[in-house]
Design a protein around this motif. Structure first.
Motif, PDB file in Angstrom:
ATOM      1  N   PRO A  39       0.794  -1.235   0.000  1.00 29.20           N
ATOM      2  CA  PRO A  39       0.000   0.000   0.000  1.00 29.20           C
ATOM      3  C   PRO A  39       0.824   1.282   0.000  1.00 29.20           C
TER       4      PRO A  39
ATOM      5  N   ILE B  82       2.184   3.671  -4.583  1.00 26.86           N
ATOM      6  CA  ILE B  82       1.027   3.843  -5.469  1.00 26.86           C
ATOM      7  C   ILE B  82       1.429   4.309  -6.864  1.00 26.86           C
TER       8      ILE B  82
ATOM      9  N   ARG C 109      -3.026   2.890  -7.494  1.00 30.84           N
ATOM     10  CA  ARG C 109      -3.429   1.735  -6.690  1.00 30.84           C
ATOM     11  C   ARG C 109      -2.168   1.138  -6.077  1.00 30.84           C
ATOM     12  N   PRO C 110      -2.301   0.390  -4.972  1.00 34.49           N
ATOM     13  CA  PRO C 110      -1.117  -0.189  -4.350  1.00 34.49           C
ATOM     14  C   PRO C 110      -0.349  -1.115  -5.304  1.00 34.49           C
TER      15      PRO C 110
END
Length: 191
Positions: free
Chosen positions: A64, A67, A80-81
């Motif tokens: 996480p 990104i 998004r991670p």
């Protein structure tokens, strides 16, 4: 990083490049599928979660804190991670992994994977699910190598227990604290 990949025995599994099931035969038994997942999610520095792009039932390892991943190191898009790998459902048992181009060529040549038909960077592979204990060792090693490579390429590494203790000792002696670092901390990739 492992340098030797022995050839996979027998013919390659039948693969449907349209999904949602990629590997149509030679699938892993359920206990082996679980063992692959345990090895994949056991790489330090990742969390488990849903895949951004995998088929229903896919399990992803995610970072996480990243990104905006380096191109070719993630299956998720920017914003998004980081998703360096995901394991497809028990109805499939193959994995999507990323590896450096020179490793991609070797792993494909030795019969363990095929280039992902949807690949954008050439680093994306479909790694076949293991059929037995010997294959489990190779597949889990390649899956873990994939995740560690992606983490390293994105500047994410993790401390082993020893490294955390050493850092804590240094920070109490006036060295900068890891807890206050603005970016992921560099340490060992073993494991």
């Amino acid at each position: 990083m492992a340098s030797l990949v022995l050839p996979r025995a027998g013919r390659a599994p039948v693969v449907d490049d349209d999904g949602p099931v990629w590997q149509l035969d030679q699938r892993s038994v359920p206990t082996t599928w679980v063992a692959v997942w345990d090895a994949l999610r056991g790489v330090p520095g990742v969390t488990a979660g849903p895949s951004a792009v995998g088929e229903p039932g896919s399990r992803a390892v995610l970072v996480p804190s990243v990104i905006s991943p380096e191109p070719g190191t993630s299956f998720s898009e920017g914003g998004r991670p980081l998703e360096p790998a995901h394991l497809h459902s028990p109805a499939d048992t193959s994995l999507h992994i990323v590896l450096p181009l020179e490793r991609v060529a070797l792993v494909v040549a030795q019969g363990w994977a095929i280039p992902c038909p949807r690949a954008v960077h050439g680093t994306e592979l479909i790694l076949f699910g293991p059929r037995d204990e010997a294959e489990l060792e190779v597949v889990t090693a390649l899956a873990r190598e994939s995740v560690r490579w992606s983490l390293a390429r994105n500047g994410v590494t993790v401390f082993g227990r020893r490294g955390v203790a050493e850092t804590a000792l240094r920070s109490t002696a006036g060295a900068p604290s890891v807890a206050g670092a603005a970016s992921p901390v560099v340490a060992t990739l073993a494991g």
